[in-house]
Design an enzyme around this catalytic site. Structure first.
Site, PDB file in Angstrom:
ATOM      1  CE  LYS A 238      -4.023  -1.966  -0.169  1.00  0.00           C
ATOM      2  NZ  LYS A 238      -5.080  -2.006   0.826  1.00  0.00           N
ATOM      3  NE  ARG A 272      -7.340  -8.707  -0.470  1.00  0.00           N
ATOM      4  CZ  ARG A 272      -6.804  -7.951  -1.425  1.00  0.00           C
ATOM      5  NH1 ARG A 272      -5.937  -6.986  -1.118  1.00  0.00           N
ATOM      6  NH2 ARG A 272      -7.154  -8.135  -2.695  1.00  0.00           N
TER       7      ARG A 272
END
Length: 293
Positions: A238, A272
């Site tokens: 991210k 995840r």
């Protein structure tokens, strides 16, 4: 009904670990689980186009499972900023036989379907998926909660802005933890009223939040969500991690694993990730250190 979200207490004690019913298979979350990402998209930000054929998808699934994944999260549509928007019909065409082929070749694998369309969920359910991963919290398709309840599958509830067009608009919240909990409180009660039994909470890293707020969520993970549900954390590759460091999404594994360890310490039960082997090592180290697994 859930307790008032403003009276939450930390949820990282062993008594807060739960099991989920995945198509009749009881999955215990006393040991943290790894959700490995299988993007079928040509335009995902770090692996677009690598696995969008049946052969490549099956080969990558095999690698994810070998490296330690418990769940395979199939994504037929990229949700990065400025990604191509697909209809449910296009998602289903892109998935093709991949779900059924994974079930045939890797029957031990749990399959999560990453979609915000109820029609895609119906297709996936008929193909054999084990859980629903909806980034929209039911906001992009009014039939999603009803469909999720009919399938009786676990539902991953993610915090996100109210529309597809605005999902990446950066909002500086007065208190991000309180805002996310208010959202979880409202949406989880809607799901429970519809009849959804197993809910997993995802704070929505990478979706419409400032770097500062996302780091605050990392630091306050134990206050995110409710004692009734387990927490999924998706911070893999991210931008709130790599952009401040001036690095690429593929060059932040060390930093990511440190943050994974931090959220595990604060009660996260599912990670995840793209890099499964590295996350599996982090979970082993967490279990050895804390003797909680």
């Amino acid at each position: 009904m859930l307790p008032n979200s403003q009276t939450l207490k930390p949820s990282n004690s062993p008594t807060q670990y739960h099991s989920i019913n995945c198509n009749g298979r009881l999955v215990e979350l006393d040991t943290p689980k790894i959700m490995g990402i299988l993007n079928l998209t040509p335009d995902s930000f770090s692996d677009g186009g690598k696995f969008n054929s049946e052969k490549a998808a099956l080969e990558h699934t095999e690698k994810l499972l070998k490296d330690g994944a418990d769940i395979i999260d199939i994504g037929p549509q990229s949700t990065r900023p400025h990604a191509e928007f697909l209809s449910s019909k296009e998602e289903i065409e892109r998935i093709g036989n991949i779900i059924s082929q994974i079930k045939k070749n890797f029957p031990q694998a749990l399959i999560s379907l990453d979609t915000f369309y109820s029609e895609t969920v119906k297709f996936g359910f008929n193909e054999g998926i084990d859980m629903i991963n909806d980034i929209s919290g039911g906001q992009f398709d009014p039939e999603m909660f009803h469909t999720a309840a009919k399938t009786k599958l676990p539902y991953i509830l993610m915090h996100v802005n109210p529309s597809y067009e605005a999902m990446h608009d950066k909002i500086k919240f007065e208190d991000i933890t309180l805002e996310v909990n208010r959202y979880f409180f409202k949406k989880a009660n809607e799901l429970l009223e519809k009849g959804v039994k197993d809910i997993i909470l995802d704070p929505g890293f990478g979706f419409g939040k400032t770097v500062e707020d996302q780091m605050k969520m990392i630091g306050e993970t134990e206050y995110l969500g409710f004692e009734k549900f387990s927490l999924l954390i998706g911070i893999s590759r991210k931008s709130f991690i790599y952009k401040p460091l001036g690095k690429s999404p593929l060059d932040i594994n060390e930093e990511t694993q440190k943050l994974h360890m931090k959220v595990l310490e604060k009660g996260a039960r599912i990670l995840r990730v793209h890099d499964v082997a590295e996350a599996a090592l982090t979970i082993r180290q967490f279990c050895e250190k804390n003797k909680k697994c």
